[in-house]
Enzyme design. Structure first.
Site, PDB file in Angstrom:
ATOM      1  N   ASN A 162      90.378   3.236  57.294  1.00 15.33           N
ATOM      2  CA  ASN A 162      90.708   4.609  57.705  1.00 15.33           C
ATOM      3  C   ASN A 162      90.244   4.809  59.137  1.00 15.33           C
ATOM      4  O   ASN A 162      89.313   4.141  59.596  1.00 15.33           O
ATOM      5  CB  ASN A 162      90.005   5.609  56.777  1.00 15.33           C
ATOM      6  CG  ASN A 162      90.386   7.041  57.083  1.00 15.33           C
ATOM      7  OD1 ASN A 162      91.560   7.339  57.330  1.00 15.33           O
ATOM      8  ND2 ASN A 162      89.419   7.938  57.105  1.00 15.33           N
ATOM      9  N   HIS A 184      88.852   7.906  61.620  1.00 12.15           N
ATOM     10  CA  HIS A 184      88.325   9.279  61.531  1.00 12.15           C
ATOM     11  C   HIS A 184      87.926   9.745  62.939  1.00 12.15           C
ATOM     12  O   HIS A 184      87.252   9.004  63.654  1.00 12.15           O
ATOM     13  CB  HIS A 184      87.116   9.298  60.588  1.00 12.15           C
ATOM     14  CG  HIS A 184      86.546  10.660  60.431  1.00 12.15           C
ATOM     15  ND1 HIS A 184      87.092  11.610  59.593  1.00 12.15           N
ATOM     16  CD2 HIS A 184      85.499  11.265  61.037  1.00 12.15           C
ATOM     17  CE1 HIS A 184      86.400  12.719  59.680  1.00 12.15           C
ATOM     18  NE2 HIS A 184      85.422  12.541  60.553  1.00 12.15           N
ATOM     19  N   GLY A 235     101.908  10.817  62.840  1.00  7.98           N
ATOM     20  CA  GLY A 235     102.022   9.356  62.893  1.00  7.98           C
ATOM     21  C   GLY A 235     101.848   8.726  64.261  1.00  7.98           C
ATOM     22  O   GLY A 235     102.433   7.679  64.523  1.00  7.98           O
ATOM     23  N   MET A 284      96.368  12.556  54.396  1.00  5.88           N
ATOM     24  CA  MET A 284      95.496  13.692  54.099  1.00  5.88           C
ATOM     25  C   MET A 284      95.180  13.805  52.606  1.00  5.88           C
ATOM     26  O   MET A 284      95.269  14.882  52.014  1.00  5.88           O
ATOM     27  CB  MET A 284      96.131  14.993  54.615  1.00  5.88           C
ATOM     28  CG  MET A 284      96.416  14.976  56.104  1.00  5.88           C
ATOM     29  SD  MET A 284      94.940  14.589  57.073  1.00  5.88           S
ATOM     30  CE  MET A 284      94.126  16.185  57.007  1.00  5.88           C
TER      31      MET A 284
END
Ligand code: GRF
Length: 215
Positions: free
Chosen positions: A107, A109, A12, A90
């Protein structure tokens, strides 16, 4: 101001940077709930320390991916979430969430998509021998790491890099561009046209970078 729900599975640090930017008054967002699929995710501790509501939705308690997502959706709706922020979550999300939050799921990445989608991508980038890597904030569609790109940041790959050192360099940029992308969303400055995301009144960077640099 935008009400966000953050989905996590692990440490986190991206969640922490969002919390920190909100508390510093630089990010116009409110975290309504943090949802984890792992009861022991350290991200949950971070949320609790800041009095942010948390929910744990365990995969094994549901018959399939859609049922799991339906429960996550129920929680997000209960807390009045407008934008879903995946931060080290995940799991691949299904149409159940995507239909309810069309172009409202982001998201982060740790590669320059479309290079190196999937997992262990910093290792993949090192092994491939690219001279630059970086990170990408994108809207989520029904592919894996395929949605429209919002912001990318580039970092050099150094000769002496290990997976750890490269990951650390990328992670610092993740924290920066994720909070920026959420802020742009909050200001209503993102416009999605097909695969392209336009940022109203954004400065275009000038010039090119090369690595190794010229002598
Ligand atoms: C980050 O590298 C993110 O890009 C990837 O998972 C990692 C999560 O890190 N999807 P954290 O949980 O935010 O520290």
């Amino acid at each position: 101001m935008v009400n966000i729900g953050v989905l996590v599975s692990g440490s986190g640090t991206n969640l922490q940077s969002i919390i920190d930017e909100i508390e510093a008054g630089r990010l116009d967002a409110s975290i309504k709930v943090v949802v984890s699929n792992k009861a022991d995710a350290y991200a949950l501790e971070r949320a609790r320390k800041h009095n942010i509501p948390v929910a744990v939705v365990r995969v094994k308690d549901f018959p399939g991916k859609e049922a799991f997502d339906a429960e996550v959706l129920r929680v997000l709706k209960e807390y009045g979430v407008e934008l879903v922020v995946l931060a080290g979550f995940m799991r691949i999300i299904t149409r159940v969430l995507l239909d309810a939050f069309h172009m409202k799921v982001m998201n982060i990445h740790p590669s320059l998509l479309p290079s190196f989608p999937g997992l262990e991508v910093q290792k993949a980038a090192l092994e491939y021998g690219v001279k630059f890597s970086g990170c990408t904030v994108h809207f989520v569609d029904d592919g894996v790491d395929t949605g429209p790109v919002i912001v990318q940041a580039v970092v050099p790959v150094k000769d002496e890099d290990t997976v750890e050192s490269l990951s650390k360099r990328i992670l610092a940029e993740e924290h920066r561009i994720y909070t920026r992308a959420i802020q742009l969303y909050s200001e209503g400055r993102l416009e999605v046209r097909g695969r392209r995301v336009f940022v109203r009144d954004a400065k275009a960077p000038s010039g090119a970078v090369e690595n190794p640099g010229a002598d």
